[in-house]
Design an enzyme around this catalytic site. Structure first.
Site, PDB file in Angstrom:
ATOM      1  N   THR A 121       0.849  -1.184   0.000  1.00 60.13           N
ATOM      2  CA  THR A 121       0.000   0.000   0.000  1.00 60.13           C
ATOM      3  C   THR A 121       0.888   1.239   0.000  1.00 60.13           C
ATOM      4  O   THR A 121       2.072   1.163   0.300  1.00 60.13           O
ATOM      5  CB  THR A 121      -0.911   0.011   1.237  1.00 60.13           C
ATOM      6  OG1 THR A 121      -0.082   0.047   2.412  1.00 60.13           O
ATOM      7  CG2 THR A 121      -1.785  -1.232   1.289  1.00 60.13           C
ATOM      8  N   GLU A 173      -5.468  -4.067  -1.855  1.00 60.27           N
ATOM      9  CA  GLU A 173      -5.910  -5.285  -1.174  1.00 60.27           C
ATOM     10  C   GLU A 173      -6.870  -6.123  -2.018  1.00 60.27           C
ATOM     11  O   GLU A 173      -7.210  -7.242  -1.633  1.00 60.27           O
ATOM     12  CB  GLU A 173      -6.584  -4.915   0.149  1.00 60.27           C
ATOM     13  CG  GLU A 173      -5.637  -4.359   1.198  1.00 60.27           C
ATOM     14  CD  GLU A 173      -5.444  -2.855   1.136  1.00 60.27           C
ATOM     15  OE1 GLU A 173      -4.951  -2.272   2.125  1.00 60.27           O
ATOM     16  OE2 GLU A 173      -5.769  -2.257   0.077  1.00 60.27           O
ATOM     17  N   LYS A 220     -17.594  15.896   9.085  1.00 62.12           N
ATOM     18  CA  LYS A 220     -18.684  15.697  10.040  1.00 62.12           C
ATOM     19  C   LYS A 220     -19.124  17.059  10.570  1.00 62.12           C
ATOM     20  O   LYS A 220     -18.477  17.633  11.446  1.00 62.12           O
ATOM     21  CB  LYS A 220     -18.244  14.768  11.163  1.00 62.12           C
ATOM     22  CG  LYS A 220     -17.771  13.401  10.657  1.00 62.12           C
ATOM     23  CD  LYS A 220     -17.213  12.540  11.765  1.00 62.12           C
ATOM     24  CE  LYS A 220     -16.716  11.200  11.240  1.00 62.12           C
ATOM     25  NZ  LYS A 220     -15.514  11.317  10.394  1.00 62.12           N
ATOM     26  N   TRP A 255     -22.966  14.162   7.780  1.00 59.88           N
ATOM     27  CA  TRP A 255     -21.772  13.939   6.981  1.00 59.88           C
ATOM     28  C   TRP A 255     -21.864  14.677   5.652  1.00 59.88           C
ATOM     29  O   TRP A 255     -22.911  14.698   4.992  1.00 59.88           O
ATOM     30  CB  TRP A 255     -21.573  12.441   6.712  1.00 59.88           C
ATOM     31  CG  TRP A 255     -21.134  11.671   7.921  1.00 59.88           C
ATOM     32  CD1 TRP A 255     -21.060  12.123   9.203  1.00 59.88           C
ATOM     33  CD2 TRP A 255     -20.695  10.308   7.955  1.00 59.88           C
ATOM     34  NE1 TRP A 255     -20.623  11.125  10.036  1.00 59.88           N
ATOM     35  CE2 TRP A 255     -20.384   9.997   9.303  1.00 59.88           C
ATOM     36  CE3 TRP A 255     -20.542   9.315   7.001  1.00 59.88           C
ATOM     37  CZ2 TRP A 255     -19.924   8.761   9.697  1.00 59.88           C
ATOM     38  CZ3 TRP A 255     -20.076   8.067   7.390  1.00 59.88           C
ATOM     39  CH2 TRP A 255     -19.770   7.800   8.719  1.00 59.88           C
TER      40      TRP A 255
END
Length: 558
Positions: free
Chosen positions: A188, A333, A440, A445
């Site tokens: 990653t 992944e 937030k 959101w």
């Protein structure tokens, strides 16, 4: 208990070498064209590629590399890198692709963590290798992807790739391997903490190549000439080096020159029909084409992924240049493909505006990937396009755990991606944010991606990023960070007014900051962690006003 009746079919393992062997046998004369570090164009065929990949396998075995050992690459997209993909994995070793754009300390960590036996590198990375070699004492040798005449002057002793190859005859039979053996190791990008390794298997790699080639995925065929702009050091170039030989597509590899002019000239010269890359690369290409007043003569499809494709970019490709955009989502992944934006039969008959709305999303899951969104306490949420939650995935090319990590990240057999998303009734995924990037505000959101997409649609905006800033009343409010297009002019007030009617009023950013450039990760994604650090002390005008009001309410002088 009844014994299950087994099928009576050949037990042929799914191994990476079979992809290149198939191309060499059934599309042997199809070209692989590479822009070399040396400056010229190199041409050969799949048949030639397999021969040289076998020579590389022989050379590595002669150097004492054993099955299961890792051999790393620090290289651009080119024919020698492609040979490494197959020569390393073909006899059972593991091909470890390293992103050279990472910080040197991160690369040293990755090399040592992977325990790489050898590192193959393009000569442009000679200074990097000189810096790395003292920090990587377990590496047994550094191999320059060049002949003796093009070896760079270095402090580190290096071997010549072409000299090693010339000592071998290529008379080598690919061994049958256990398809669950490791094939590739990809790390990653390591935006937080040390990078983590995803260790793929031969089985997962071949299945991913099949999935990528499906008509409702990348839809590659032997009639395509495909140019992967996405680097081969970035999640195996999204599987294109495997899907292209599986289908017999012509491969065009761009090397190190990824500017708009270089890409356009290569696409036109090689009659490229298909390409793939991240939005920042396409931004450079589209800017060049607009300034030069040129059109594509062959390109008809492109995959855009790595980060969300702005709707304005999608419209430019399709309306101005006649190029179909395939919006994709995935992650390291996941090998990496998860979803692609291809319409169903029924969707393709809806009004154009509805079709466009669907295509702006990340698309439907391809066979081999299952997904769900979950809310609090892991409760699965409905696919209604409204409910949004944490995205979880599973499938045969999704990791079970990270390399050399004992604990598994899975939750009830599903991999938590770290993305916040909705899924609509058609099964179309819409990534609304990374969980760490969502804003937030007052318990609600706000999607930073949606805010950015509106800004990029403004004709004076080249790039935009939206991050959260602290607010005394709402906890967080959005700050828009903008790069103006060259020669263009736009004010804070004009940009904020541009949002009216496009998003809910409370989603409109509280402020705009203009910068010369935005920071990006090594894979072209916006580096919001760095942006948040840069603007850590930025005070929003609305925050000042609320502080003033609060102070007056307490009876304090302002």
């Amino acid at each position: 208990m009844t014994t299950p009746l087994l099928g009576q079919m050949m037990d042929v393992p799914l191994i990476v070498s079979s992809l290149l062997a198939h191309a060499a046998r059934h599309a042997g004369s199809t070209e692989i064209v590479s822009r070399r570090i040396e400056g010229d164009l190199h041409r050969y065929t799949y048949r030639d590629c397999e021969q040289r990949a076998k020579q590389l396998a022989q050379a590595l075995i002669a150097l004492g590399v054993a099955p299961g050992e890792r051999v790393a690459t620090l290289a651009w997209n080119g024919y020698r890198h492609l040979e490494a993909y197959y020569g390393i994995t073909g006899f059972g070793a593991v091909c470890h692709t390293i992103n050279p754009s990472l910080f040197p300390d991160q690369i040293a960590y990755i090399v040592n963590h992977a325990d790489d036996a050898y590192v193959l590198f393009d000569t442009t990375f000679a200074p990097l290798v000189d810096a790395l070699a003292p920090q990587c004492p377990k590496v047994r040798g550094w191999i320059a992807l060049a002949d003796e005449a093009h070896l760079p002057a270095m402090q580190t002793p290096v071997l010549s790739y072409e000299t090693l190859m010339a000592a071998q005859d290529g008379n080598f039979a690919w061994p049958y391997l256990d398809e669950r053996q490791a094939s590739y190791l990809c790390y990653t990008s390591g935006t937080t903490g040390n990078p983590k390794g995803a260790l793929y298997s031969h089985r997962s790699t071949v299945l991913h190549a099949f999935g990528a080639s499906l008509p409702d995925a990348m839809s590659l065929s032997a009639r395509d000439a495909v140019l992967p702009v996405v680097p081969m050091f970035h999640v195996n170039a999204w599987g294109i080096p495997h899907a292209a030989p599986l289908t017999g597509a012509k491969l065009v590899l761009p090397g190190k020159d990824l500017d708009g002019k270089s890409l356009y000239e290569l696409m036109e010269g090689e009659r490229v029909t298909y390409s793939a890359g991240v939005p920042t690369v396409w931004l450079g290409l589209l800017n060049y084409m607009r300034e030069a007043g040129v059109q594509f003569s062959s390109l008809n499809r492109t995959v855009i992924g790595g980060s969300a494709c702005p709707p304005a970019m999608l419209r430019t490709f399709e309306d101005d240049y006649g190029v179909q955009v395939i919006h994709a989502w995935g992650m390291t992944e996941m090998s990496p493909l998860g979803t692609l934006s291809k319409l169903t039969w029924e969707q393709s008959r809806r009004p154009l505006a509805e079709q466009r709305k669907s295509l702006e999303k990340q698309g439907r899951a391809i066979y081999g990937v299952d997904m769900k969104i979950v809310g609090e306490e892991g409760r699965e949420l409905p696919w209604d396009g409204v409910a949004f939650g944490d995205l979880h995935v599973r499938g045969p090319w999704v990791i079970d755990r990270y390399f050399r990590k004992d604990d598994s990240p899975l939750a009830d057999g599903w991999f938590p991606t770290g993305d916040v998303a909705t899924i609509d009734r058609d099964g179309f995924l819409h990534i609304t944010d990374r969980s760490k990037d969502v804003i937030k505000s007052g318990g609600e959101w706000i999607s930073s991606i949606d805010i950015e997409n509106v800004a990029i649609a403004h004709p004076a905006v080249a790039e935009a990023a939206c991050i959260a800033c602290a607010h005394p009343k709402w906890t967080e409010r959005p700050l828009l960070v903008v790069v103006r297009r060259a020669g263009a002019s736009v004010t804070r007030e004009e940009l904020l007014a541009f949002y009216e009617g496009k998003v809910a009023k409370w989603w409109i950013p509280d402020d705009v900051a203009f910068v010369d450039e935005l920071p990006h990760t090594a894979t072209g994604k916006l580096q919001k962690l760095k942006l948040r650090d840069i603007f850590r002390d930025h005070v929003l005008p609305s925050a000042l006003e609320d502080e003033k009001n609060c102070s007056l309410a307490r009876g304090n002088p302002v």
